[in-house]
Design a protein around this motif. Structure first.
Motif, PDB file in Angstrom:
ATOM      1  N   GLY A  33       0.821  -1.218   0.000  1.00 31.33           N
ATOM      2  CA  GLY A  33       0.000   0.000   0.000  1.00 31.33           C
ATOM      3  C   GLY A  33       0.847   1.257   0.000  1.00 31.33           C
ATOM      4  N   ASN A  34       1.907   1.256   0.793  1.00 26.39           N
ATOM      5  CA  ASN A  34       2.801   2.417   0.819  1.00 26.39           C
ATOM      6  C   ASN A  34       3.470   2.623  -0.538  1.00 26.39           C
ATOM      7  OD1 ASN A  34       2.200   2.793   3.520  1.00 26.39           O
ATOM      8  ND2 ASN A  34       3.970   1.629   4.250  1.00 26.39           N
ATOM      9  N   GLN A  35       3.873   1.526  -1.177  1.00 31.10           N
ATOM     10  CA  GLN A  35       4.496   1.644  -2.492  1.00 31.10           C
ATOM     11  C   GLN A  35       3.493   2.159  -3.528  1.00 31.10           C
ATOM     12  OE1 GLN A  35       6.126  -2.243  -3.312  1.00 31.10           O
ATOM     13  NE2 GLN A  35       7.928  -1.922  -2.015  1.00 31.10           N
ATOM     14  N   ILE A  36       2.235   1.701  -3.444  1.00 31.74           N
ATOM     15  CA  ILE A  36       1.209   2.177  -4.386  1.00 31.74           C
ATOM     16  C   ILE A  36       0.960   3.668  -4.195  1.00 31.74           C
ATOM     17  CG2 ILE A  36      -1.237   2.010  -4.971  1.00 31.74           C
ATOM     18  CD1 ILE A  36      -1.045  -0.985  -4.388  1.00 31.74           C
ATOM     19  N   GLU A  37       0.851   4.111  -2.939  1.00 31.96           N
ATOM     20  CA  GLU A  37       0.639   5.538  -2.680  1.00 31.96           C
ATOM     21  C   GLU A  37       1.803   6.361  -3.191  1.00 31.96           C
ATOM     22  OE1 GLU A  37      -1.946   7.166  -1.539  1.00 31.96           O
ATOM     23  OE2 GLU A  37      -3.072   5.286  -1.520  1.00 31.96           O
ATOM     24  N   THR A  38       3.015   5.853  -2.988  1.00 29.51           N
ATOM     25  CA  THR A  38       4.192   6.571  -3.503  1.00 29.51           C
ATOM     26  C   THR A  38       4.159   6.637  -5.022  1.00 29.51           C
ATOM     27  OG1 THR A  38       5.492   5.805  -1.607  1.00 29.51           O
ATOM     28  CG2 THR A  38       6.710   6.617  -3.519  1.00 29.51           C
TER      29      THR A  38
ATOM     30  N   LYS B  79       1.464   6.568  -6.907  1.00 29.52           N
ATOM     31  CA  LYS B  79       0.413   7.509  -7.313  1.00 29.52           C
ATOM     32  C   LYS B  79       0.906   8.950  -7.226  1.00 29.52           C
ATOM     33  CE  LYS B  79      -3.609   4.686  -6.136  1.00 29.52           C
ATOM     34  NZ  LYS B  79      -4.808   4.555  -5.254  1.00 29.52           N
ATOM     35  N   LYS B  80       1.642   9.253  -6.166  1.00 28.04           N
ATOM     36  CA  LYS B  80       2.173  10.615  -6.024  1.00 28.04           C
ATOM     37  C   LYS B  80       3.136  10.932  -7.154  1.00 28.04           C
ATOM     38  CE  LYS B  80       1.745  10.826  -0.987  1.00 28.04           C
ATOM     39  NZ  LYS B  80       2.477  10.962   0.313  1.00 28.04           N
TER      40      LYS B  80
ATOM     41  N   ARG C  95       1.108  11.503 -10.307  1.00 21.79           N
ATOM     42  CA  ARG C  95       0.478  12.826 -10.334  1.00 21.79           C
ATOM     43  C   ARG C  95       1.496  13.905 -10.689  1.00 21.79           C
ATOM     44  NH1 ARG C  95      -2.578  10.680  -5.908  1.00 21.79           N
ATOM     45  NH2 ARG C  95      -1.077  11.500  -4.413  1.00 21.79           N
TER      46      ARG C  95
END
Length: 224
Positions: free
Chosen positions: A144-149, A151-152, A155
């Motif tokens: 999850g942390n890797q996915i959020e990173t 996504k950032k 963006r």
């Protein structure tokens, strides 16, 4: 003037207590050194303050072990044997813990299972299931942390892409021509790279005349 006799009791003020300890310790060590030099004596002093700081004085020609050995010989006791026995007992316990841990590791790897009964194997399965659940939860958290990173970062890349598109669209405008203010005042406008030329003719100009002496020729530089 004679000094007053000091009452021997615990000094309540901590600062005064530490100052007195330091002064008397130094005096005691000085006397021990004088006794060592003058009388060829072997002196050992070990002091621990109320702040748990260790201070020690040993005769220059001796070591702590030598003095303890001589003390044991003089009083007829063995101080090291009891200490050695305690160390051996502690070492035995550590070895037992180490054996148990190694056996547990082998069992979790599917080895050394012959010594386990049914209930022990059930407990082992439950322990491994709990460990696997914890590992999976940790894995999903890391993912999850890797996915959020990611996504950032995506963006940020999309924002950079939009800015590049806007800049590209702006540069797609024709750079060879520009606009002239007060449109209609000029009879002809010629465009060149980075520059435009506007020509104003006099009101009595006749198309058959080819003189430019009475015309107004203006050059405008295009803004980059």
């Amino acid at each position: 003037m004679a000094r007053g006799k000091i009452q021997i009791k615990r000094i309540e003020n901590q600062t005064n207590r530490q100052v007195t300890y330091s002064k008397r310790r130094n005096g005691l060590f000085k006397k021990a050194h004088e006794l060592t030099v003058l009388c060829d004596a072997k002196v050992s002093i070990i002091m621990i303050s109320s702040t748990q700081k260790l201070h020690e004085y040993i005769s220059p020609s001796s070591t702590t072990k030598q003095l303890f050995d001589q003390y044991q010989k003089a009083v007829g006791v063995d101080l090291w044997s009891s200490h050695y026995e305690k160390m051996q007992e502690h070492l035995k316990k550590l070895k037992e813990v180490n054996r148990n841990l190694r056996r547990e590791i082998r069992q979790r790897m599917g080895e050394s299972l012959n010594d386990l009964d049914y209930h022990q194997m059930v407990n082992l399965i439950e322990d491994m299931d709990n460990s696997l659940r914890i590992i999976r939860e940790r894995k999903y958290k890391v993912m999850g942390n890797q996915i959020e990173t990611g996504k950032k970062k995506l963006r940020n890349v999309e924002e950079i892409h939009r800015n590049l598109l806007l800049e590209f669209d702006a540069r797609q405008e024709d750079p060879h021509y520009g606009l002239v203010d007060n449109e209609g005042d000029y009879n002809s406008v010629l465009g060149y790279p980075n520059r435009i030329i506007a020509l104003r003719l006099p009101t009595n100009h006749h198309p058959s005349l080819h003189r430019v002496g009475g015309s107004d020729l203006t050059t405008f530089a295009l803004l980059e």
